[in-house]
Design an enzyme around this catalytic site. Structure first.
Site, PDB file in Angstrom:
ATOM      1  N   HIS A 167     -48.468 -31.140 -45.034  1.00 64.12           N
ATOM      2  CA  HIS A 167     -48.572 -31.208 -43.569  1.00 64.12           C
ATOM      3  C   HIS A 167     -47.283 -30.733 -42.902  1.00 64.12           C
ATOM      4  O   HIS A 167     -47.298 -29.887 -42.010  1.00 64.12           O
ATOM      5  CB  HIS A 167     -48.905 -32.649 -43.150  1.00 64.12           C
ATOM      6  CG  HIS A 167     -49.010 -32.826 -41.670  1.00 64.12           C
ATOM      7  ND1 HIS A 167     -47.936 -33.174 -40.881  1.00 64.12           N
ATOM      8  CD2 HIS A 167     -50.048 -32.654 -40.826  1.00 64.12           C
ATOM      9  CE1 HIS A 167     -48.322 -33.228 -39.619  1.00 64.12           C
ATOM     10  NE2 HIS A 167     -49.606 -32.926 -39.559  1.00 64.12           N
ATOM     11  N   ARG A 274     -57.373 -25.024 -36.325  1.00 67.68           N
ATOM     12  CA  ARG A 274     -57.666 -26.290 -37.015  1.00 67.68           C
ATOM     13  C   ARG A 274     -57.955 -27.323 -35.931  1.00 67.68           C
ATOM     14  O   ARG A 274     -57.018 -27.880 -35.350  1.00 67.68           O
ATOM     15  CB  ARG A 274     -56.480 -26.729 -37.855  1.00 67.68           C
ATOM     16  CG  ARG A 274     -56.202 -25.864 -39.089  1.00 67.68           C
ATOM     17  CD  ARG A 274     -54.989 -26.427 -39.823  1.00 67.68           C
ATOM     18  NE  ARG A 274     -54.802 -25.879 -41.152  1.00 67.68           N
ATOM     19  CZ  ARG A 274     -53.936 -24.908 -41.455  1.00 67.68           C
ATOM     20  NH1 ARG A 274     -53.207 -24.354 -40.518  1.00 67.68           N
ATOM     21  NH2 ARG A 274     -53.799 -24.501 -42.710  1.00 67.68           N
ATOM     22  N   ARG A 330     -62.394 -23.544 -36.688  1.00 65.17           N
ATOM     23  CA  ARG A 330     -62.795 -24.239 -37.909  1.00 65.17           C
ATOM     24  C   ARG A 330     -63.138 -25.694 -37.559  1.00 65.17           C
ATOM     25  O   ARG A 330     -62.381 -26.355 -36.843  1.00 65.17           O
ATOM     26  CB  ARG A 330     -61.619 -24.177 -38.890  1.00 65.17           C
ATOM     27  CG  ARG A 330     -61.899 -24.435 -40.332  1.00 65.17           C
ATOM     28  CD  ARG A 330     -61.725 -25.869 -40.765  1.00 65.17           C
ATOM     29  NE  ARG A 330     -60.452 -26.491 -40.521  1.00 65.17           N
ATOM     30  CZ  ARG A 330     -59.390 -26.446 -41.347  1.00 65.17           C
ATOM     31  NH1 ARG A 330     -59.446 -25.791 -42.467  1.00 65.17           N
ATOM     32  NH2 ARG A 330     -58.280 -27.088 -41.033  1.00 65.17           N
ATOM     33  N   GLU A 458     -63.009 -21.698 -49.963  1.00 61.77           N
ATOM     34  CA  GLU A 458     -61.785 -22.403 -50.368  1.00 61.77           C
ATOM     35  C   GLU A 458     -62.070 -23.376 -51.501  1.00 61.77           C
ATOM     36  O   GLU A 458     -61.262 -24.252 -51.801  1.00 61.77           O
ATOM     37  CB  GLU A 458     -61.142 -23.116 -49.174  1.00 61.77           C
ATOM     38  CG  GLU A 458     -62.057 -24.045 -48.413  1.00 61.77           C
ATOM     39  CD  GLU A 458     -61.354 -24.741 -47.239  1.00 61.77           C
ATOM     40  OE1 GLU A 458     -60.124 -24.795 -47.192  1.00 61.77           O
ATOM     41  OE2 GLU A 458     -62.081 -25.243 -46.368  1.00 61.77           O
ATOM     42  N   GLY A 479     -59.685 -19.650 -47.812  1.00 61.20           N
ATOM     43  CA  GLY A 479     -58.704 -20.731 -47.581  1.00 61.20           C
ATOM     44  C   GLY A 479     -57.947 -20.935 -48.877  1.00 61.20           C
ATOM     45  O   GLY A 479     -58.306 -21.773 -49.703  1.00 61.20           O
ATOM     46  N   ASN A 481     -55.148 -22.185 -49.570  1.00 65.43           N
ATOM     47  CA  ASN A 481     -54.405 -23.433 -49.834  1.00 65.43           C
ATOM     48  C   ASN A 481     -55.281 -24.336 -50.698  1.00 65.43           C
ATOM     49  O   ASN A 481     -54.878 -24.800 -51.767  1.00 65.43           O
ATOM     50  CB  ASN A 481     -54.066 -24.167 -48.536  1.00 65.43           C
ATOM     51  CG  ASN A 481     -53.233 -23.337 -47.583  1.00 65.43           C
ATOM     52  OD1 ASN A 481     -52.517 -22.455 -48.016  1.00 65.43           O
ATOM     53  ND2 ASN A 481     -53.329 -23.618 -46.300  1.00 65.43           N
ATOM     54  N   ASP A 482     -56.489 -24.592 -50.204  1.00 65.80           N
ATOM     55  CA  ASP A 482     -57.383 -25.441 -50.990  1.00 65.80           C
ATOM     56  C   ASP A 482     -57.865 -24.729 -52.243  1.00 65.80           C
ATOM     57  O   ASP A 482     -58.046 -25.352 -53.287  1.00 65.80           O
ATOM     58  CB  ASP A 482     -58.581 -25.885 -50.137  1.00 65.80           C
ATOM     59  CG  ASP A 482     -58.240 -27.143 -49.348  1.00 65.80           C
ATOM     60  OD1 ASP A 482     -57.768 -28.110 -49.967  1.00 65.80           O
ATOM     61  OD2 ASP A 482     -58.410 -27.142 -48.125  1.00 65.80           O
ATOM     62  N   CYS A 544     -56.940 -17.211 -44.500  1.00 70.31           N
ATOM     63  CA  CYS A 544     -56.219 -18.042 -43.530  1.00 70.31           C
ATOM     64  C   CYS A 544     -55.360 -19.091 -44.216  1.00 70.31           C
ATOM     65  O   CYS A 544     -54.781 -19.943 -43.548  1.00 70.31           O
ATOM     66  CB  CYS A 544     -57.163 -18.664 -42.512  1.00 70.31           C
ATOM     67  SG  CYS A 544     -58.350 -19.799 -43.234  1.00 70.31           S
TER      68      CYS A 544
HETATM   69  C1  PEP Z   1     -56.825 -23.576 -46.684  1.00 68.84           C
HETATM   70  O1  PEP Z   1     -57.254 -24.497 -47.384  1.00 68.84           O
HETATM   71  O2  PEP Z   1     -56.348 -22.533 -47.155  1.00 68.84           O
HETATM   72  C2  PEP Z   1     -56.860 -23.688 -45.217  1.00 68.84           C
HETATM   73  C3  PEP Z   1     -56.476 -22.694 -44.455  1.00 68.84           C
HETATM   74  O3  PEP Z   1     -57.240 -24.877 -44.671  1.00 68.84           O
HETATM   75  P1  PEP Z   1     -56.273 -26.159 -44.581  1.00 68.84           P
HETATM   76  O4  PEP Z   1     -54.898 -25.703 -44.916  1.00 68.84           O
HETATM   77  O5  PEP Z   1     -56.429 -26.666 -43.196  1.00 68.84           O
HETATM   78  O6  PEP Z   1     -56.877 -27.068 -45.607  1.00 68.84           O
HETATM   79 MG    MG Z   2     -58.513 -25.961 -46.496  1.00 68.04          MG
END
Ligand code: PEP
Ligand code: MG
Length: 588
Positions: A167, A274, A330, A458, A479, A481-482, A544
């Site tokens: 975060h 977000r 989203r 993601e 996505g 990140n996930d 993203c």
């Molecule tokens: C991701 O998971 O890449 C994404 C953009 O969503 P968040 O970071 O909000 O989980």
């Molecule tokens: Mg995500």
């Protein structure tokens, strides 16, 4: 002595040196760093190499070389390291002051820039101190959405836990605020308002400095120099980058303010709003909490009705800033416990505030507890369980688009994005709620509003079944990140604890949350693109995840045929330059 003094002392040697310097610069087509010596009046050239340069100098040298006809625009675009632009967009340390400062610890370089301020430990204190005109650095074990307002006023953010997509890291990058995260050597004592690092104790009010570009922590005040994008040179070089790049560059932004900032940096759209990032502002958190503690659908709908005007207002604000540029909204994604307190005293206070018993609120908090929240009740699972949330969010998006379109200046085309989709039936279920809600509102409005419903890819299963999902989704956004978290099985919030061992032992070279793992996660992306396009050849697809602002990952996105990358506002120029370099090296 400066070089022109040589002209007075040894005019002939100077002339000879100047001629050689010019010859070398012309030969290498670049600014040279030359070593020479003069012995008994005779000039000896010892070595030459392309000169190292600061970011501002790199821009000026590249642009000057074009003006002098020595290199072309494409070559100039390739001469500047995209990461170097960070130094132009964020404050840096004063070079002299930095020489005297001692590094007392190191964390992850989570959000670039230099920060210098006095230590505070809570978002409230950050706000109070900042209101008195103090510069503060917010020190937390980790941050949560509750800390946003404190983060906004801080010069820098330092966390003990958390990786490159935690975060603190993601939000700080969005704000353009310096952040050093995951410094596990820090021992924080919130009650005593102090932390220890490197054998020294720092109390509330003590000065510290952070370098978000290296992760270095200084236990003292180090003077900073404000950002300076180098005006004319920056604009010209970025103009050439835009001419040659083939990838679109969007931004991740949740507020009109961030959107405006991103547009000034050249963002062509928003690839990720977000929605939950607005849930903590002002009074709306109350309605969010009422929704969470609701005992039945009726109560939940009542709370959602209170939230609706806020969400709609947020989207109207964003549409007004972005005009007809694409904006991808989203839907609610994080697990709901993130919106409730966890400490007993905070729970008791909130219960009293909400007019419910502490027992009842404790029950709710206990019911929301999960062992693995990132793999738990989140993403579109929330909309499957509580379709009224997706209904409210659709009403907010579509009504905002209708209102802004009716004002006459722009025709808005909303793009609605479902998070964490795993299966086609799940996508279909949520999409039907969106479509039935949207179509009714559009019919009532009397205007012909177009919209799209797409999904994030993601989850590895979604990437593997992207052709099935493409039958329903009108666009994809990867996505990463996930997708990285779920492919590696590494928690994005905790991986910092063990990744260091992997770098030391040369098992991994870099943090997969910062630089896309092209072999593994990248394969899922590449495959997802191919599968999606096998069903919808013209489907627009972007990324993203935080990788959208990382130069090597941007190059990968270009190669696999994505339409755009989306990244934090302050990384937009980096992505523009990286995208141009990718296109120049590998036109597609
Ligand atoms: C991701 O998971 O890449 C994404 C953009 O969503 P968040 O970071 O909000 O989980
Ligand atoms: Mg995500």
């Amino acid at each position: 002595q400066t070089i022109d003094q040589l002209r007075d002392v040894m005019p002939e040697v100077y002339e000879q040196f100047a001629a050689i310097a010019e010859k070398l610069e012309k030969h290498y087509n670049d600014m040279q760093d030359m070593e020479f010596t003069i012995e008994d009046g005779k000039l000896y050239m010892l070595q030459t190499r392309n000169g190292k340069r600061t970011a501002a100098a790199a821009l000026k040298v590249a642009v000057d070389l074009v003006d002098e006809g020595m290199i072309d625009e494409k070559e100039a675009v390739c001469r500047v390291e995209p990461k170097q632009l960070d130094a132009l967009l964020h404050p840096t340390f004063d070079a002299e002051a930095l020489k005297k400062a001692a590094v007392v610890g190191k964390g992850l370089a989570a959000s670039p820039g230099a920060a210098c301020g006095r230590v505070v430990f809570t978002a409230e204190e950050a706000k109070e101190w900042a209101a008195r005109g103090e510069k503060v650095v917010l020190v937390r074990l980790e941050t949560s959405p509750e800390d946003i307002e404190g983060m906004q006023v801080a010069q820098g953010i330092l966390t003990v836990r958390g990786g490159m997509t935690s975060h603190a890291a993601v939000v700080a990058r969005g704000m353009g605020t310096c952040c050093v995260s995951g410094c596990g050597d820090i021992v924080v004592d919130y009650a005593a308002k102090q932390f220890t690092l490197g054998g020294k104790t720092y109390k509330e009010g003590d000065w510290i400095s952070l370098d978000g570009s290296t992760g270095n922590i200084y236990g003292e005040a180090v003077a900073t120099v404000p950002a300076d994008p180098g005006s004319g040179y920056f604009g010209r070089l970025m103009g050439w980058a835009d001419k040659y790049r083939q990838l679109g560059v969007y931004t991740n932004a949740d507020t009109p303010r961030d959107a405006k900032q991103a547009v000034t940096f050249g963002a062509e759209g928003i690839g990720l709003v977000r929605t939950e990032h607005m849930f903590f502002e002002g009074d709306r958190i109350k309605a969010v909490r009422e929704m969470i503690v609701a005992e039945n659908t009726e109560e939940r709908k009542k709370a959602l009705a209170k939230l609706l005007p806020y969400q709609q207002g947020d989207f109207e604000g964003i549409y007004e800033v972005m005009g007809e540029r694409p904006v991808v909204v989203r839907y609610l994604d994080p697990p709901l416990h993130e919106f409730l307190p966890s400490k007993p005293e905070d729970i008791a206070e909130l219960a009293a505030d909400m007019g419910i018993t502490t027992e009842r609120l404790n029950e709710v908090v206990a019911a929301l507890h999960e062992v693995n929240p990132m793999m738990g009740f989140r993403g579109c699972r929330l909309a499957v369980a509580y379709p009224e949330i997706a209904e409210m969010q659709t009403t907010a998006v579509i009504s905002a688009a209708i209102n802004v379109t009716k004002k006459g200046q722009y025709t808005i085309k909303p793009e609605i994005m479902i998070p964490l989709t795993t299966d086609i039936k799940e996508m279909k279920y949520v999409k039907e709620i969106v479509v039935s809600t949207a179509d009714k509102l559009i019919a009532e409005s009397g205007i012909d509003l177009k919209y799209e419903v797409g999904t994030m890819i993601e989850n590895p299963r979604a990437a593997l079944l992207a052709d099935e999902i493409a039958a329903e989704a009108e666009f994809f956004s990867f996505g990463t990140n996930d997708l990285t978290q779920l492919t590696f099985g590494f928690s994005r919030d905790d991986a910092g604890k063990f990744l260091g061992y992997y770098y030391d032992k040369k098992i991994y070279e870099s943090d997969p949350f910062a630089h896309l793992d092209q072999n593994g996660v990248g394969k899922l992306v590449e495959n997802g693109v191919k599968l999606g396009k096998s069903v919808q050849p013209e489907m627009h697809m972007g990324i993203c995840g935080e990788h959208g602002g990382d130069p090597t990952s941007v190059e990968f996105c270009h190669k696999v045929g994505l339409s755009y990358v989306s990244c934090s506002p302050f990384r937009v120029p980096i992505a523009r330059l990286a995208a141009a370099q990718a296109a120049i090296k590998n036109p597609r």
